[in-house]
Design a protein around this motif. Structure first.
Motif, PDB file in Angstrom:
ATOM      1  N   MET A 278      30.785  46.658  52.212  1.00 35.90           N
ATOM      2  CA  MET A 278      31.754  46.705  53.323  1.00 35.90           C
ATOM      3  C   MET A 278      33.081  47.256  52.814  1.00 35.90           C
ATOM      4  O   MET A 278      33.561  46.846  51.759  1.00 35.90           O
ATOM      5  CB  MET A 278      31.976  45.290  53.883  1.00 35.90           C
ATOM      6  CG  MET A 278      32.965  45.246  55.053  1.00 35.90           C
ATOM      7  SD  MET A 278      33.239  43.551  55.620  1.00 35.90           S
ATOM      8  CE  MET A 278      31.649  43.138  56.287  1.00 35.90           C
ATOM      9  N   ASN A 279      33.723  48.215  53.582  1.00 36.66           N
ATOM     10  CA  ASN A 279      35.005  48.749  53.147  1.00 36.66           C
ATOM     11  C   ASN A 279      36.117  48.240  54.043  1.00 36.66           C
ATOM     12  O   ASN A 279      35.918  47.467  54.959  1.00 36.66           O
ATOM     13  CB  ASN A 279      34.976  50.277  53.121  1.00 36.66           C
ATOM     14  CG  ASN A 279      34.614  50.878  54.473  1.00 36.66           C
ATOM     15  OD1 ASN A 279      34.991  50.351  55.513  1.00 36.66           O
ATOM     16  ND2 ASN A 279      33.877  51.966  54.443  1.00 36.66           N
ATOM     17  N   ASN A 280      37.340  48.731  53.797  1.00 36.64           N
ATOM     18  CA  ASN A 280      38.505  48.208  54.493  1.00 36.64           C
ATOM     19  C   ASN A 280      38.494  48.517  55.986  1.00 36.64           C
ATOM     20  O   ASN A 280      39.235  47.921  56.748  1.00 36.64           O
ATOM     21  CB  ASN A 280      39.788  48.739  53.859  1.00 36.64           C
ATOM     22  CG  ASN A 280      39.910  50.249  53.981  1.00 36.64           C
ATOM     23  OD1 ASN A 280      38.932  50.979  53.890  1.00 36.64           O
ATOM     24  ND2 ASN A 280      41.116  50.715  54.177  1.00 36.64           N
ATOM     25  N   ARG A 281      37.647  49.457  56.426  1.00 31.41           N
ATOM     26  CA  ARG A 281      37.643  49.823  57.829  1.00 31.41           C
ATOM     27  C   ARG A 281      36.925  48.776  58.691  1.00 31.41           C
ATOM     28  O   ARG A 281      36.990  48.817  59.902  1.00 31.41           O
ATOM     29  CB  ARG A 281      36.974  51.191  58.011  1.00 31.41           C
ATOM     30  CG  ARG A 281      37.717  52.318  57.283  1.00 31.41           C
ATOM     31  CD  ARG A 281      36.965  53.630  57.385  1.00 31.41           C
ATOM     32  NE  ARG A 281      37.573  54.651  56.536  1.00 31.41           N
ATOM     33  CZ  ARG A 281      37.065  55.867  56.360  1.00 31.41           C
ATOM     34  NH1 ARG A 281      35.938  56.196  56.954  1.00 31.41           N
ATOM     35  NH2 ARG A 281      37.664  56.740  55.573  1.00 31.41           N
ATOM     36  N   HIS A 282      36.203  47.854  58.108  1.00 31.40           N
ATOM     37  CA  HIS A 282      35.407  46.910  58.870  1.00 31.40           C
ATOM     38  C   HIS A 282      35.905  45.475  58.723  1.00 31.40           C
ATOM     39  O   HIS A 282      35.241  44.552  59.168  1.00 31.40           O
ATOM     40  CB  HIS A 282      33.943  46.990  58.449  1.00 31.40           C
ATOM     41  CG  HIS A 282      33.351  48.362  58.624  1.00 31.40           C
ATOM     42  ND1 HIS A 282      33.030  48.884  59.848  1.00 31.40           N
ATOM     43  CD2 HIS A 282      33.051  49.309  57.709  1.00 31.40           C
ATOM     44  CE1 HIS A 282      32.532  50.103  59.691  1.00 31.40           C
ATOM     45  NE2 HIS A 282      32.542  50.388  58.405  1.00 31.40           N
ATOM     46  N   LEU A 283      37.045  45.259  58.091  1.00 31.77           N
ATOM     47  CA  LEU A 283      37.570  43.916  57.910  1.00 31.77           C
ATOM     48  C   LEU A 283      38.379  43.488  59.125  1.00 31.77           C
ATOM     49  O   LEU A 283      39.086  44.288  59.736  1.00 31.77           O
ATOM     50  CB  LEU A 283      38.473  43.859  56.671  1.00 31.77           C
ATOM     51  CG  LEU A 283      37.820  43.987  55.294  1.00 31.77           C
ATOM     52  CD1 LEU A 283      38.883  43.961  54.225  1.00 31.77           C
ATOM     53  CD2 LEU A 283      36.821  42.879  55.062  1.00 31.77           C
TER      54      LEU A 283
ATOM     55  N   ARG B 243      40.331  44.372  41.837  1.00 31.79           N
ATOM     56  CA  ARG B 243      39.500  45.533  42.172  1.00 31.79           C
ATOM     57  C   ARG B 243      38.721  45.289  43.458  1.00 31.79           C
ATOM     58  O   ARG B 243      38.606  46.176  44.305  1.00 31.79           O
ATOM     59  CB  ARG B 243      38.544  45.819  41.011  1.00 31.79           C
ATOM     60  CG  ARG B 243      37.636  47.028  41.244  1.00 31.79           C
ATOM     61  CD  ARG B 243      36.692  47.215  40.086  1.00 31.79           C
ATOM     62  NE  ARG B 243      35.795  48.330  40.312  1.00 31.79           N
ATOM     63  CZ  ARG B 243      34.818  48.684  39.481  1.00 31.79           C
ATOM     64  NH1 ARG B 243      34.631  47.994  38.363  1.00 31.79           N
ATOM     65  NH2 ARG B 243      34.047  49.712  39.760  1.00 31.79           N
ATOM     66  N   HIS B 244      38.195  44.077  43.596  1.00 35.93           N
ATOM     67  CA  HIS B 244      37.458  43.720  44.809  1.00 35.93           C
ATOM     68  C   HIS B 244      38.374  43.793  46.034  1.00 35.93           C
ATOM     69  O   HIS B 244      38.000  44.345  47.079  1.00 35.93           O
ATOM     70  CB  HIS B 244      36.879  42.321  44.653  1.00 35.93           C
ATOM     71  CG  HIS B 244      36.267  41.766  45.903  1.00 35.93           C
ATOM     72  ND1 HIS B 244      35.091  42.252  46.443  1.00 35.93           N
ATOM     73  CD2 HIS B 244      36.681  40.765  46.737  1.00 35.93           C
ATOM     74  CE1 HIS B 244      34.799  41.584  47.536  1.00 35.93           C
ATOM     75  NE2 HIS B 244      35.749  40.679  47.739  1.00 35.93           N
ATOM     76  N   VAL B 245      39.582  43.240  45.901  1.00 37.45           N
ATOM     77  CA  VAL B 245      40.520  43.228  47.031  1.00 37.45           C
ATOM     78  C   VAL B 245      40.977  44.640  47.381  1.00 37.45           C
ATOM     79  O   VAL B 245      41.070  44.998  48.563  1.00 37.45           O
ATOM     80  CB  VAL B 245      41.725  42.317  46.708  1.00 37.45           C
ATOM     81  CG1 VAL B 245      42.780  42.421  47.800  1.00 37.45           C
ATOM     82  CG2 VAL B 245      41.269  40.872  46.544  1.00 37.45           C
ATOM     83  N   ILE B 246      41.262  45.465  46.371  1.00 41.10           N
ATOM     84  CA  ILE B 246      41.698  46.839  46.627  1.00 41.10           C
ATOM     85  C   ILE B 246      40.595  47.631  47.325  1.00 41.10           C
ATOM     86  O   ILE B 246      40.854  48.399  48.261  1.00 41.10           O
ATOM     87  CB  ILE B 246      42.104  47.526  45.308  1.00 41.10           C
ATOM     88  CG1 ILE B 246      43.394  46.895  44.761  1.00 41.10           C
ATOM     89  CG2 ILE B 246      42.314  49.032  45.519  1.00 41.10           C
ATOM     90  CD1 ILE B 246      43.721  47.321  43.342  1.00 41.10           C
ATOM     91  N   ARG B 247      39.360  47.453  46.875  1.00 41.54           N
ATOM     92  CA  ARG B 247      38.237  48.169  47.492  1.00 41.54           C
ATOM     93  C   ARG B 247      38.069  47.759  48.953  1.00 41.54           C
ATOM     94  O   ARG B 247      37.714  48.583  49.799  1.00 41.54           O
ATOM     95  CB  ARG B 247      36.954  47.885  46.715  1.00 41.54           C
ATOM     96  CG  ARG B 247      35.765  48.730  47.189  1.00 41.54           C
ATOM     97  CD  ARG B 247      34.561  48.566  46.293  1.00 41.54           C
ATOM     98  NE  ARG B 247      34.027  47.216  46.325  1.00 41.54           N
ATOM     99  CZ  ARG B 247      34.095  46.362  45.319  1.00 41.54           C
ATOM    100  NH1 ARG B 247      34.667  46.726  44.173  1.00 41.54           N
ATOM    101  NH2 ARG B 247      33.586  45.147  45.413  1.00 41.54           N
ATOM    102  N   ARG B 248      38.347  46.501  49.260  1.00 39.68           N
ATOM    103  CA  ARG B 248      38.143  46.020  50.631  1.00 39.68           C
ATOM    104  C   ARG B 248      39.349  46.308  51.530  1.00 39.68           C
ATOM    105  O   ARG B 248      39.179  46.495  52.742  1.00 39.68           O
ATOM    106  CB  ARG B 248      37.881  44.511  50.620  1.00 39.68           C
ATOM    107  CG  ARG B 248      36.636  44.096  49.859  1.00 39.68           C
ATOM    108  CD  ARG B 248      35.361  44.415  50.607  1.00 39.68           C
ATOM    109  NE  ARG B 248      35.261  43.736  51.888  1.00 39.68           N
ATOM    110  CZ  ARG B 248      34.849  42.478  52.041  1.00 39.68           C
ATOM    111  NH1 ARG B 248      34.497  41.761  50.978  1.00 39.68           N
ATOM    112  NH2 ARG B 248      34.773  41.934  53.240  1.00 39.68           N
TER     113      ARG B 248
END
Length: 293
Positions: free
Chosen positions: A1-6, A142-147
């Motif tokens: 899941m990427n930042n566009r779906h949060l 890294r996890h937070v930046i990716r999301r």
């Protein structure tokens, strides 16, 4: 899941996780390095301690800035508070630059005045622990930046990536100094200072682009246009304008519709365009202007 779906709540939880973890690691390393420096008197450990103090200051700025950026829009800030993240990134770029200058000065002093280091093995143990703690924090970041794609968390992560190099160089320098090569510490420090300075320029530039309302990436813009044009009844779309404020995206576009539509029909098509785009990009606020053709 990427930042566009949060969702907004998921994004807020991730950002808070990263900021709290960053401050906790920074404070732990300060306590540890202070204790060992007082016992050993190592100049290299003192430089590392100062760097950690600067990291802690930057992380605290980041903590409060991210919390402020997550506040919903109000009467005085109708577009939200998201640009606080970019301001925090600029402040952190300044902290990073200060770290680079500090390490450069330390390296130059060591080149001109080489001296032996005390308690080398104790210092190595401290640096190994620092590396382990920093790597754990970087995995979270890294996890937070990716999301989320957060600029402020990217800036904070740069601190700790540079710390990995700094701590590794101190380990090498301590070992080399232990075996009689005192100037190795200075050479490693100068290289790291250049790396940190380059990273600070990149972070500062990205923050300035957000503050100057730079357009979103072409891939996002093109996809938004394609989604709008795919709605049955939409003739064309033009004059798309986009910008970013923290975690919030803003899009404005002109949608061309048949001139024989009623006001209610035109409004319904405009809503379909808006809802289709926000479904794809939940963090986007979309404003649709209808043009008759």
């Amino acid at each position: 899941m990427n930042n566009r779906h949060l969702t907004t709540e998921q994004r807020a939880r991730l950002l808070k996780l990263a900021t709290y973890a960053s401050v906790s690691v920074a404070l732990l390393l300060i306590l540890l390095k202070t204790s060992v420096w007082l016992m050993s008197g190592s100049v290299s450990l003192l430089a590392s301690l100062i760097d950690s103090l600067m990291d802690a200051g930057a992380s605290l700025i980041n903590l409060f800035a991210v919390r402020y950026a997550l506040k919903p829009a109000d009467h005085d800030h109708r577009f939200g508070h998201g640009k606080a993240e970019a301001l925090a990134a600029l402040a952190q770029a300044a902290f990073i630059t200060g770290s680079a200058v500090l390490v450069m000065l330390q390296g130059i002093d060591r080149l001109l005045n080489p001296r032996g280091l005390e308690a080398a093995w104790l210092g190595v143990a401290v640096m190994l622990f620092s590396i382990a703690a920093t790597m754990g924090l970087l995995l979270i970041q890294r996890h937070v930046i990716r999301r989320t794609g957060s600029t402020a968390i990217k800036a904070d992560a740069l601190h700790y990536r540079s710390d990995l190099l700094l701590n590794a160089s101190i380990i090498v320098a301590l070992l080399l100094a232990h075996y009689g090569i005192a100037r190795a510490d200075a050479l490693f420090g100068l290289v790291i200072a250049l790396y940190i300075g380059y990273g600070a320029l990149r972070i500062g530039w990205d923050a300035i682009q957000i503050l100057m309302d730079h357009e979103l990436p072409d891939s996002v813009r093109n996809e938004a246009l394609a989604l709008a044009r795919a709605i049955p009844g939409v003739v064309d779309v033009h004059d798309l304008r986009t910008r970013q404020s923290g975690q919030q995206w803003f899009m404005q576009m002109h949608v061309e519709l048949p001139s024989n539509l009623s006001l209610a029909q035109a409004h319904e098509l405009g809503e379909q365009v808006r809802l289709t785009i926000t479904k794809r990009f939940p963090q986007a606020e979309v404003l649709v202007h209808k043009d008759p053709v």
